[in-house]
Enzyme design. Sequence first.
Site, PDB file in Angstrom:
ATOM      1  N   LEU A   1      -0.869   7.490   8.587  1.00 46.12           N
ATOM      2  CA  LEU A   1      -1.987   6.567   8.692  1.00 46.12           C
ATOM      3  C   LEU A   1      -1.791   5.394   7.731  1.00 46.12           C
ATOM      4  CD1 LEU A   1      -4.909   9.204   8.704  1.00 46.12           C
ATOM      5  CD2 LEU A   1      -3.692   8.243  10.657  1.00 46.12           C
ATOM      6  N   PRO A   2      -0.774   4.572   7.967  1.00 48.65           N
ATOM      7  CA  PRO A   2      -0.586   3.419   7.086  1.00 48.65           C
ATOM      8  C   PRO A   2      -1.779   2.471   7.218  1.00 48.65           C
ATOM      9  CG  PRO A   2       0.868   3.269   8.992  1.00 48.65           C
ATOM     10  CD  PRO A   2       0.190   4.605   9.060  1.00 48.65           C
ATOM     11  N   HIS A   3      -2.193   1.923   6.092  1.00 49.08           N
ATOM     12  CA  HIS A   3      -3.350   1.034   6.116  1.00 49.08           C
ATOM     13  C   HIS A   3      -3.241   0.027   4.978  1.00 49.08           C
ATOM     14  CE1 HIS A   3      -4.302   4.563   3.648  1.00 49.08           C
ATOM     15  NE2 HIS A   3      -5.012   3.744   2.897  1.00 49.08           N
ATOM     16  N   ALA A   4      -3.912  -1.084   5.162  1.00 48.19           N
ATOM     17  CA  ALA A   4      -3.892  -2.138   4.150  1.00 48.19           C
ATOM     18  C   ALA A   4      -5.099  -3.034   4.332  1.00 48.19           C
ATOM     19  CB  ALA A   4      -2.604  -2.951   4.274  1.00 48.19           C
TER      20      ALA A   4
ATOM     21  N   ARG B   1       0.834  -1.214   0.000  1.00 46.21           N
ATOM     22  CA  ARG B   1       0.000   0.000   0.000  1.00 46.21           C
ATOM     23  C   ARG B   1       0.862   1.254   0.000  1.00 46.21           C
ATOM     24  NH1 ARG B   1      -0.987   4.226  -0.294  1.00 46.21           N
ATOM     25  NH2 ARG B   1      -2.753   5.477   0.383  1.00 46.21           N
TER      26      ARG B   1
END
Length: 154
Positions: free
Chosen positions: A64-67, A50
Site C-alpha cells: 500500500l504505497p502512499h504519499a 515515503r
Amino acid sequence: MQLSEILQSNAVKSIASCTSKKRLFHDIGEMAETCYGLKLSAVIDALIERENLGPTGVGHGVALPHARLAGVDEVKGIFLRLEKPLNFDAVDRQPVDLVFALIAPENAGVDHLKALALVSRTFRSPSICAKLRANSDPVTLFTILTSVGSSQAA
C-alpha cells in the site's frame, strides 16, 4: 468513504512484469499523470520519500504505497496487479503482487487516514485478494474493488 470515491476505472491495471520498486513507482506515477493530471516526477519522488521511511508492503502479497503531495485536491487511488510478484521488503518477506497506491493532498489529515484504513481493510480479506489474483482484466478488477468498497464504510 468508498473505494469508488478514490479510484477511477482507468486507474486500474494488470502489469506483466515489473523489475523493481523504483520501476513500480514509475508505473504508478505514469498512471497518476494520465488518470489524475498529476506530475509524474512529483509522484515518484513522494512515493520514494515515503518508502524510505519504511516499507509499505503489508504482507500476504499486498503493498500500500502512499504519499502526500502538494497540488492534489483529494485522495486518489491507483491499483496494479502484478502478474510476476515483486520483492517489496514486506513485513512477512513475501513478494507483492497486489498494489494499491494512494496519493493524498499535502494536508489531507483524516481523509488520508480514512482512505488508508479502507484500503487496508479491503486487502485483509483473503477472498477479495483471491478474486483479484484470479483476474487480469482491468474492468473486472475495478468492479471487484468498487463493489467491495461500497459494502464497507470507513
